[in-house]
Design an enzyme around this catalytic site. Structure first.
Site, mmCIF file in Angstrom:
data_model
loop_
_atom_site.group_PDB
_atom_site.id
_atom_site.type_symbol
_atom_site.label_atom_id
_atom_site.label_comp_id
_atom_site.label_asym_id
_atom_site.label_seq_id
_atom_site.Cartn_x
_atom_site.Cartn_y
_atom_site.Cartn_z
ATOM 1 N N ASP A 101 0.486 -55.047 14.538
ATOM 2 C CA ASP A 101 1.428 -56.164 14.395
ATOM 3 C C ASP A 101 0.647 -57.323 13.788
ATOM 4 O O ASP A 101 0.726 -58.450 14.245
ATOM 5 C CB ASP A 101 2.029 -56.547 15.749
ATOM 6 C CG ASP A 101 3.261 -57.444 15.618
ATOM 7 O OD1 ASP A 101 3.671 -57.733 14.467
ATOM 8 O OD2 ASP A 101 3.808 -57.862 16.654
ATOM 9 N N TYR A 107 12.783 -51.833 8.779
ATOM 10 C CA TYR A 107 11.890 -50.849 9.389
ATOM 11 C C TYR A 107 11.998 -49.570 8.558
ATOM 12 O O TYR A 107 13.014 -48.885 8.583
ATOM 13 C CB TYR A 107 12.329 -50.522 10.815
ATOM 14 C CG TYR A 107 12.129 -51.593 11.851
ATOM 15 C CD1 TYR A 107 11.321 -51.352 12.966
ATOM 16 C CD2 TYR A 107 12.774 -52.826 11.775
ATOM 17 C CE1 TYR A 107 11.157 -52.315 13.958
ATOM 18 C CE2 TYR A 107 12.614 -53.789 12.760
ATOM 19 C CZ TYR A 107 11.806 -53.522 13.846
ATOM 20 O OH TYR A 107 11.649 -54.476 14.824
ATOM 21 N N GLU A 115 6.121 -56.829 6.131
ATOM 22 C CA GLU A 115 6.666 -58.173 5.997
ATOM 23 C C GLU A 115 5.769 -59.022 5.096
ATOM 24 O O GLU A 115 4.873 -59.718 5.563
ATOM 25 C CB GLU A 115 6.807 -58.811 7.391
ATOM 26 C CG GLU A 115 7.662 -57.994 8.354
ATOM 27 C CD GLU A 115 7.439 -58.382 9.794
ATOM 28 O OE1 GLU A 115 7.641 -59.584 10.127
ATOM 29 O OE2 GLU A 115 7.048 -57.515 10.608
ATOM 30 N N HIS A 166 12.894 -57.885 7.177
ATOM 31 C CA HIS A 166 12.368 -57.181 8.354
ATOM 32 C C HIS A 166 12.893 -55.746 8.443
ATOM 33 O O HIS A 166 13.158 -55.245 9.538
ATOM 34 C CB HIS A 166 12.726 -57.963 9.626
ATOM 35 C CG HIS A 166 11.725 -57.838 10.730
ATOM 36 N ND1 HIS A 166 11.581 -56.694 11.477
ATOM 37 C CD2 HIS A 166 10.816 -58.716 11.215
ATOM 38 C CE1 HIS A 166 10.651 -56.880 12.396
ATOM 39 N NE2 HIS A 166 10.158 -58.110 12.252
ATOM 40 N N HIS A 192 10.118 -66.052 14.133
ATOM 41 C CA HIS A 192 11.085 -65.688 13.086
ATOM 42 C C HIS A 192 12.226 -66.693 12.924
ATOM 43 O O HIS A 192 13.403 -66.318 12.841
ATOM 44 C CB HIS A 192 11.660 -64.298 13.373
ATOM 45 C CG HIS A 192 10.672 -63.179 13.168
ATOM 46 N ND1 HIS A 192 9.570 -63.281 12.342
ATOM 47 C CD2 HIS A 192 10.632 -61.918 13.695
ATOM 48 C CE1 HIS A 192 8.905 -62.121 12.359
ATOM 49 N NE2 HIS A 192 9.505 -61.290 13.172
ATOM 50 N N ARG A 195 5.101 -65.855 14.071
ATOM 51 C CA ARG A 195 5.016 -66.707 15.260
ATOM 52 C C ARG A 195 4.346 -68.037 14.944
ATOM 53 O O ARG A 195 3.303 -68.063 14.286
ATOM 54 C CB ARG A 195 4.236 -65.986 16.367
ATOM 55 C CG ARG A 195 4.948 -64.768 16.918
ATOM 56 C CD ARG A 195 4.080 -63.997 17.916
ATOM 57 N NE ARG A 195 4.837 -62.895 18.509
ATOM 58 C CZ ARG A 195 4.986 -61.703 17.926
ATOM 59 N NH1 ARG A 195 4.409 -61.460 16.758
ATOM 60 N NH2 ARG A 195 5.699 -60.760 18.506
#
Length: 345
Positions: free
Chosen positions: A248, A177, A309, A175, A101, A76
């Protein structure tokens, strides 16, 4: 070693890299998206260890950025703006008032030019894209190459290279998961994670860095000796609460160990190590993943995957003391992250 290519809906191509041990990695030219990583468990069962859609057309929007290349700047950017060399640049606000992103038309939304390659002990894909001056509001024409390499040692190597004709922010990541239980059998609650990090970045209610760097000591963010991710899936610690009862956050690596991160699923025995020359990484535990998505193996749910990440910190555009995302004109951006897969007896 093998490379297969198949057409997806007449729009995209999916390339599957397979090594001599049966491990395979599947990648779309659209967004450079990793759709599957197939690796064995301790009993030799080969299963998928990343989250992906059942219907590939869902990748067209992909609001969760499943498996995608992220850029120009991963993470961000506060207020969807930054100042560089005395000039203010305004970006698309696609996450409240902030830029996330690379914006709505970031690198996860483009078709990359793909060139497959094969060597004695590895197969791979070279993905290229030129991001033009002003794209998404960023300065400079940037030539980018992302290389995916699968080795016979069950390593997936992601190499990033970029050059710009103007000074510009850039920090690229993937990215994916990860869920080492195999075919999404369980959530990641019991995944045991070790991080070579004694400091993490404090976030505000909008998940924007406050400018403070916190010590992990005595918190659920201390993974130096290893802990299960579920330790942070609660509201007891304010920073977990801010992240919707999870993680996060950007962890700054101490750069003292061989591995920057290790993930173990005790039930399957799968182990994944992360080695990188990046200064840190955002660990995201899919806290905002809902139950409405039809994935390859099951319906989605909260805590179904963990994103690792590896990147620099976009907070450096607004605060001192953070790993910089600025690439100077004419210099070369070169970063590498290696995901190694093995099993614990």
């Amino acid at each position: 070693m093998n490379i297969d290519k198949r057409d997806i809906n007449g729009k995209w191509n999916e390339y599957t890299l397979t090594n001599q041990h049966g491990m395979s990695v599947s990648v779309l030219d659209f967004g450079g998206i990793i759709t599957k990583i197939m690796v064995p468990d301790r009993n030799g069962n080969i299963e998928n260890v990343v989250v992906g859609y059942k219907d590939y057309s869902e990748y067209q929007q992909n609001p969760n950025y499943f498996g995608a290349i992220i850029g120009r700047v991963a993470g961000r950017i506060q207020g969807a703006a930054f100042e560089l060399n005395g000039e203010t640049y305004h970006l698309a606000a696609n996450n409240g008032e902030n830029h996330l992103h690379g914006g709505p038309e970031g690198f996860h939304q483009i078709i990359w030019q793909v060139t497959p390659f094969e060597k004695d002990a590895e197969v791979g894909l070279e993905l290229k894209h030129t991001s033009v001056d002003g794209e998404a509001g960023y300065p400079g024409n940037v030539d980018i190459t992302v290389t995916y390499t699968l080795t016979n040692d069950n390593q997936l190597v992601l190499a990033y290279e970029a050059k710009s004709d103007q000074t510009t922010p850039i920090t690229l990541t993937n990215h994916a998961y990860f869920n080492l239980s195999g075919d999404l059998k369980h959530t990641i609650k019991d995944h045991y994670v070790t991080l070579n990090s004694s400091k993490f970045v404090e976030l505000d209610e909008e998940l924007i860095p406050t400018g403070k760097i916190l010590n992990v000591e005595g918190t659920s963010f201390d993974f130096r000796g290893g802990r299960v991710l579920g330790d942070g899936f609660n509201d007891h610690f304010e920073q977990n609460k801010i992240a919707d009862s999870g993680y996060d956050h950007y962890f700054i690596f101490d750069q003292t160990n061989e591995y920057s991160a290790t993930v173990l699923d005790p039930e399957s025995g799968r182990v994944m190590t992360v080695t990188t020359n990046e200064p840190g990484m955002v660990m995201y535990t899919s806290n905002s993943l809902g139950e409405e998505l039809e994935l390859a193996e099951r319906s989605s749910c909260k805590y179904l995957g963990v994103c690792l990440e590896t990147q620099a910190s976009p907070a450096s555009l607004h605060h001192q003391g953070f790993p910089s995302v600025v690439l100077k004109a004419g210099e070369t951006y070169q970063k590498e992250t290696v995901f190694s897969f093995m099993v614990e007896d």
